[in-house]
Design a protein around this motif. Sequence first.
Motif, PDB file in Angstrom:
ATOM      1  N   SER A 112       0.827  -1.209   0.000  1.00 25.99           N
ATOM      2  CA  SER A 112       0.000   0.000   0.000  1.00 25.99           C
ATOM      3  C   SER A 112       0.856   1.252   0.000  1.00 25.99           C
ATOM      4  N   PHE A 113       1.965   1.223   0.739  1.00 21.73           N
ATOM      5  CA  PHE A 113       2.868   2.374   0.755  1.00 21.73           C
ATOM      6  C   PHE A 113       3.450   2.621  -0.638  1.00 21.73           C
ATOM      7  N   ALA A 114       3.873   1.545  -1.316  1.00 17.16           N
ATOM      8  CA  ALA A 114       4.434   1.693  -2.664  1.00 17.16           C
ATOM      9  C   ALA A 114       3.383   2.224  -3.638  1.00 17.16           C
ATOM     10  N   ASN A 115       2.148   1.717  -3.537  1.00 19.98           N
ATOM     11  CA  ASN A 115       1.091   2.185  -4.428  1.00 19.98           C
ATOM     12  C   ASN A 115       0.754   3.649  -4.169  1.00 19.98           C
ATOM     13  N   GLN A 116       0.752   4.057  -2.907  1.00 10.86           N
ATOM     14  CA  GLN A 116       0.485   5.463  -2.593  1.00 10.86           C
ATOM     15  C   GLN A 116       1.570   6.375  -3.143  1.00 10.86           C
ATOM     16  N   LEU A 117       2.819   5.932  -3.031  1.00 19.08           N
ATOM     17  CA  LEU A 117       3.926   6.735  -3.530  1.00 19.08           C
ATOM     18  C   LEU A 117       3.872   6.855  -5.053  1.00 19.08           C
ATOM     19  N   LYS A 118       3.591   5.729  -5.737  1.00 20.17           N
ATOM     20  CA  LYS A 118       3.491   5.766  -7.192  1.00 20.17           C
ATOM     21  C   LYS A 118       2.319   6.636  -7.641  1.00 20.17           C
ATOM     22  N   SER A 119       1.199   6.519  -6.940  1.00 16.89           N
ATOM     23  CA  SER A 119       0.036   7.316  -7.298  1.00 16.89           C
ATOM     24  C   SER A 119       0.313   8.803  -7.142  1.00 16.89           C
ATOM     25  N   ARG A 120       1.034   9.160  -6.081  1.00 13.50           N
ATOM     26  CA  ARG A 120       1.369  10.568  -5.878  1.00 13.50           C
ATOM     27  C   ARG A 120       2.308  11.064  -6.967  1.00 13.50           C
ATOM     28  N   ARG A 121       3.252  10.240  -7.381  1.00 14.43           N
ATOM     29  CA  ARG A 121       4.194  10.646  -8.429  1.00 14.43           C
ATOM     30  C   ARG A 121       3.501  10.788  -9.780  1.00 14.43           C
ATOM     31  N   VAL A 122       2.632   9.842 -10.116  1.00 13.29           N
ATOM     32  CA  VAL A 122       1.935   9.921 -11.402  1.00 13.29           C
ATOM     33  C   VAL A 122       0.997  11.117 -11.444  1.00 13.29           C
ATOM     34  N   SER A 123       0.362  11.431 -10.329  1.00  9.35           N
ATOM     35  CA  SER A 123      -0.581  12.554 -10.295  1.00  9.35           C
ATOM     36  C   SER A 123       0.116  13.897 -10.428  1.00  9.35           C
ATOM     37  N   SER A 124       1.433  13.941 -10.231  1.00  7.63           N
ATOM     38  CA  SER A 124       2.166  15.200 -10.322  1.00  7.63           C
ATOM     39  C   SER A 124       3.032  15.289 -11.575  1.00  7.63           C
ATOM     40  N   LEU A 125       2.691  14.543 -12.621  1.00  8.65           N
ATOM     41  CA  LEU A 125       3.486  14.569 -13.851  1.00  8.65           C
ATOM     42  C   LEU A 125       3.470  15.962 -14.474  1.00  8.65           C
ATOM     43  N   GLN A 126       4.643  16.394 -14.919  1.00  7.98           N
ATOM     44  CA  GLN A 126       4.779  17.673 -15.611  1.00  7.98           C
ATOM     45  C   GLN A 126       5.990  17.585 -16.536  1.00  7.98           C
ATOM     46  N   LEU A 127       6.093  18.548 -17.440  1.00  9.65           N
ATOM     47  CA  LEU A 127       7.205  18.548 -18.382  1.00  9.65           C
ATOM     48  C   LEU A 127       8.519  18.640 -17.623  1.00  9.65           C
ATOM     49  N   SER A 128       9.389  17.688 -17.877  1.00  7.83           N
ATOM     50  CA  SER A 128      10.619  17.576 -17.101  1.00  7.83           C
ATOM     51  C   SER A 128      11.568  18.731 -17.416  1.00  7.83           C
ATOM     52  N   ASN A 129      12.120  19.326 -16.369  1.00  4.24           N
ATOM     53  CA  ASN A 129      13.143  20.358 -16.528  1.00  4.24           C
ATOM     54  C   ASN A 129      14.528  19.841 -16.167  1.00  4.24           C
ATOM     55  N   ARG A 130      14.643  18.517 -15.989  1.00  5.39           N
ATOM     56  CA  ARG A 130      15.932  17.915 -15.666  1.00  5.39           C
ATOM     57  C   ARG A 130      16.369  16.861 -16.669  1.00  5.39           C
ATOM     58  N   LYS A 131      15.526  16.538 -17.615  1.00  2.36           N
ATOM     59  CA  LYS A 131      15.849  15.487 -18.590  1.00  2.36           C
ATOM     60  C   LYS A 131      15.381  15.935 -19.964  1.00  2.36           C
ATOM     61  N   ASP A 132      16.271  15.843 -20.946  1.00 11.01           N
ATOM     62  CA  ASP A 132      15.967  16.284 -22.306  1.00 11.01           C
ATOM     63  C   ASP A 132      16.517  15.267 -23.289  1.00 11.01           C
ATOM     64  N   PHE A 133      15.655  14.775 -24.189  1.00  2.95           N
ATOM     65  CA  PHE A 133      16.069  13.840 -25.223  1.00  2.95           C
ATOM     66  C   PHE A 133      16.434  14.626 -26.486  1.00  2.95           C
ATOM     67  N   VAL A 134      17.638  14.391 -26.983  1.00  2.00           N
ATOM     68  CA  VAL A 134      18.098  15.019 -28.230  1.00  2.00           C
ATOM     69  C   VAL A 134      17.716  14.087 -29.368  1.00  2.00           C
ATOM     70  N   SER A 135      16.673  14.446 -30.096  1.00  3.76           N
ATOM     71  CA  SER A 135      16.134  13.558 -31.122  1.00  3.76           C
ATOM     72  C   SER A 135      16.978  13.619 -32.390  1.00  3.76           C
ATOM     73  N   PRO A 136      17.410  12.457 -32.913  1.00  2.00           N
ATOM     74  CA  PRO A 136      18.147  12.442 -34.180  1.00  2.00           C
ATOM     75  C   PRO A 136      17.228  12.358 -35.401  1.00  2.00           C
ATOM     76  N   HIS A 137      15.914  12.267 -35.171  1.00  2.00           N
ATOM     77  CA  HIS A 137      14.977  12.046 -36.261  1.00  2.00           C
ATOM     78  C   HIS A 137      14.686  13.346 -37.006  1.00  2.00           C
ATOM     79  N   ARG A 138      14.502  13.222 -38.303  1.00  2.00           N
ATOM     80  CA  ARG A 138      14.175  14.360 -39.168  1.00  2.00           C
ATOM     81  C   ARG A 138      12.757  14.269 -39.701  1.00  2.00           C
ATOM     82  N   GLY A 139      11.976  13.443 -39.100  1.00  2.00           N
ATOM     83  CA  GLY A 139      10.567  13.293 -39.449  1.00  2.00           C
ATOM     84  C   GLY A 139       9.755  13.016 -38.207  1.00  2.00           C
ATOM     85  N   SER A 140       8.452  12.911 -38.360  1.00  2.00           N
ATOM     86  CA  SER A 140       7.574  12.662 -37.223  1.00  2.00           C
ATOM     87  C   SER A 140       7.893  11.317 -36.580  1.00  2.00           C
ATOM     88  N   VAL A 141       7.897  11.298 -35.258  1.00  2.00           N
ATOM     89  CA  VAL A 141       8.196  10.075 -34.507  1.00  2.00           C
ATOM     90  C   VAL A 141       6.891   9.298 -34.347  1.00  2.00           C
TER      91      VAL A 141
END
Length: 446
Positions: A17-46
């Motif tokens: 239950s503790f693990a599920n509560q922690l995961k639920s809290r993390r998923v509910s607070s999803l936002q655009l990451s300001n610490r991780k950025d993917f450098v896409s090598p693609h030149r077309g739609s992914v």
Amino acid sequence: MWQAIQARETGRTPPNSFANQLKSRRVSSLQLSNRKDFVSPHRGSVNSLQVDLTEGRYLLSGASDGSAAVFDTQRATDTEASGLIGKHKCVFSVDKGHEHGHKFAVSSAVWYPIDTGLFVTGSFDHLVKVWDTNTAQAVVDFKMPGKVYRTAMSSLAMSHTLIAAGTEDVQVRLCDIASGAFSHTLSGHRDGVMSVEWSTSSEWVLYTGGCDGAIRFWDIRRAGCFRVLDQSVTQLGVRPPILKHTAVSAEKSSSGGKNRLKTLQSKHTGSHNMKGSSSGKPSVEKPRQKRLHPGMLSTLDRATAHYGVVTGLKATNDGMYLLSAGSDSRIRLWDTQSGCNTLLNFETGRLQTSKAIQLATSDDPALVFVPCMKTVKAFGMWSGRTTMMFRGHYESVHTCCFNSTDQELYTSGADRQILVWSPGGSMEDEMVQDEEVAEDKDNWSD
């Protein structure tokens, strides 16, 4: 946060239950990451994203410029802003310049479910390729009769290594990696097959959605599909009780046995009477109804699940329900046991009408992530209400991929970018906030 940890240590909260509560809290607070950025090598739609099923670490992508790339989601290749932002460049990529690369758009890219040593790509050049990750070389090729829309492999398979391929042809083909040949050809759809999905509860069951609006269930051990979903066959989300169902079936079987016994006795006595009486008239046999092959039965069934193309399929992790998206801008939840439409009303907007989309789900909380043009919406699995909305892409979003290991969401689309949506804040920030709240409280009595 400290209170939750203390409740777990004292035994008031079970570890699960503790693990599920922690995961639920993390998923509910999803936002655009300001610490991780993917450098896409693609030149077309992914067009496709998938995280490996073994480690939950490597992200595989396929794009319309004919390229496929692999990213390490946990280890950054470079940093910016004094190490606060991690730049994740692809570990390797294969494109049109590769000697075995695809010549046209890569529409689907999936991992081999057992390990990360192999991955599979499907392309509009009518080819399905199996790649060796260590050498970045194609080891097996399968020639298809048309453009490949979607490929899938079963995450439960222990007895086969089959790739289900949906193409612009009406037939679904199963490619065997071990033999390098086609093992099955599934006939039943009346138009191209845009989405394929393996069951998460059985390695033998396959779901396919076609441009004819039909969703068909296949058991690859037998001929023909065993179920065609009909949007007019409904139930209100709750399955009938198992005990009641078995009791009714037992009564039916017992009554059926009695009826069969009576008919056999009447036939037996009738035959004796016919032999004993010389003046009896010969009985006229009724013409037997012609039995059709199961494959022919599947072609005669014209039920539809959507008014238009079935653009996406996603099975829940427990295998009890199937989510479908269509060009009619509808999302439907199906009971896989009864094949009924649960009549759950999702608050959808506009969906892609001419291209396959990739849905994603999370367990705690139970959410469905759906690409809705330039945004991604998160709906409650059992309520259908919009709980979150993610805005960050400049063009249409095609794919959603949820990483249950890190509780991160990856999205991509026509703007060639791969965005990361991470839980907001950190555990340290939450602990500091709890300490500040505790300090503000006083011990004065009222």
